[in-house]
Design an enzyme around this catalytic site. Sequence first.
Site, mmCIF file in Angstrom:
data_model
loop_
_atom_site.group_PDB
_atom_site.id
_atom_site.type_symbol
_atom_site.label_atom_id
_atom_site.label_comp_id
_atom_site.label_asym_id
_atom_site.label_seq_id
_atom_site.Cartn_x
_atom_site.Cartn_y
_atom_site.Cartn_z
ATOM 1 N N GLY A 46 0.865 -1.189 0.100
ATOM 2 C CA GLY A 46 0.025 -0.007 -0.027
ATOM 3 C C GLY A 46 0.826 1.238 0.114
ATOM 4 C CD GLN A 51 3.422 5.673 2.912
ATOM 5 O OE1 GLN A 51 2.511 5.136 2.323
ATOM 6 N NE2 GLN A 51 4.419 4.959 3.744
ATOM 7 C CB CYS A 91 5.290 1.690 7.632
ATOM 8 S SG CYS A 91 4.865 3.398 6.889
ATOM 9 C CG LEU A 92 6.751 0.964 1.535
ATOM 10 C CD1 LEU A 92 6.179 1.211 0.186
ATOM 11 C CD2 LEU A 92 7.874 0.001 1.347
ATOM 12 C CG HIS A 133 -0.492 1.005 7.577
ATOM 13 N ND1 HIS A 133 0.551 0.615 8.346
ATOM 14 C CD2 HIS A 133 0.295 1.785 6.580
ATOM 15 C CE1 HIS A 133 1.554 1.156 7.918
ATOM 16 N NE2 HIS A 133 1.645 1.849 6.875
ATOM 17 C CD GLU A 134 -1.149 2.348 3.165
ATOM 18 O OE1 GLU A 134 -0.887 3.429 3.001
ATOM 19 O OE2 GLU A 134 -0.633 1.236 2.871
ATOM 20 C CG HIS A 137 0.574 6.509 5.634
ATOM 21 N ND1 HIS A 137 1.728 7.231 6.413
ATOM 22 C CD2 HIS A 137 0.806 5.402 5.729
ATOM 23 C CE1 HIS A 137 2.362 5.945 6.462
ATOM 24 N NE2 HIS A 137 1.903 5.082 6.083
HETATM 25 O O1 GNR Z 1 4.074 -2.737 2.482
HETATM 26 C C1 GNR Z 1 3.415 -2.581 3.635
HETATM 27 N N1 GNR Z 1 3.136 -3.885 4.283
HETATM 28 C C2 GNR Z 1 2.360 -3.883 5.472
HETATM 29 C C3 GNR Z 1 2.154 -4.862 6.246
HETATM 30 C C4 GNR Z 1 1.505 -4.760 7.290
HETATM 31 C C5 GNR Z 1 0.489 -3.927 7.306
HETATM 32 C C6 GNR Z 1 0.572 -2.585 6.781
HETATM 33 C C7 GNR Z 1 1.415 -2.661 5.605
HETATM 34 S S1 GNR Z 1 1.412 -1.291 4.572
HETATM 35 C C8 GNR Z 1 2.974 -1.356 4.131
HETATM 36 C C9 GNR Z 1 3.310 -0.224 2.809
HETATM 37 C C10 GNR Z 1 3.042 1.089 3.707
HETATM 38 O O2 GNR Z 1 3.994 1.622 4.561
HETATM 39 N N2 GNR Z 1 2.001 1.676 3.239
HETATM 40 O O3 GNR Z 1 1.768 2.920 3.868
HETATM 41 NI NI NI Z 2 2.823 3.042 5.721
#
Ligand code: GNR
Ligand code: NI
Length: 176
Positions: A46, A51, A91-92, A133-134, A137
Amino acid sequence: MAKLNILEFPDPRLTTVASAVVVFDEALKLLVADMTETMYSAHGIGLAATQVNVHKRLLVLDVSEEQNQPRVYINPDILSRSGEQSHEEGCLSVPGIYASVKRAENITVRAVGIDGISFEEQLEGLHAVCIQHEMDHLIGRLFVDYLSPLKRNMVRKKLEKQRKVASQEAEDHLVI
Ligand code: GNR
Ligand code: NI
């Protein structure tokens, strides 16, 4: 298409609250294409606009096994949530750090597609985790914000160290 730069914790721009998308034009389509390319290239499931330093309410994700089902959610809203699940998140924007986060198991999301048409979906499991999660952000929140201040500080130090090692290595390559 272009790969975009991903902001990393503790960059203060990651705490920005995004505003609604109001114009659905070619530039938005290009942004979605670039975000999708950036997500795949970074091996993420995601990516939120925040980001890549675009403070608009949109995200892309692909939770499919084959990584061939990209999806776009513009101006997403969670209409209902139920149940509970804990998932190991990464998270990236917080590279190399993983922690378990408790979130809703089932959610109903309403969003607008790239075509400007509104849709509703019921999601569960990893798909629901990823959307939550997104969407965090988009309101300037990271998964490390759910950790204790002590642990968050450890994360900050670990990332600082990683970056120091990486830049030292880059320097070594220049010299040799
Ligand atoms: O790549 C991602 N893997 C992930 C694994 C578990 C829960 C959420 C994520 S999202 C993350 C990519 C990212 O940072 N999205 O904002
Ligand atoms: Ni993230």
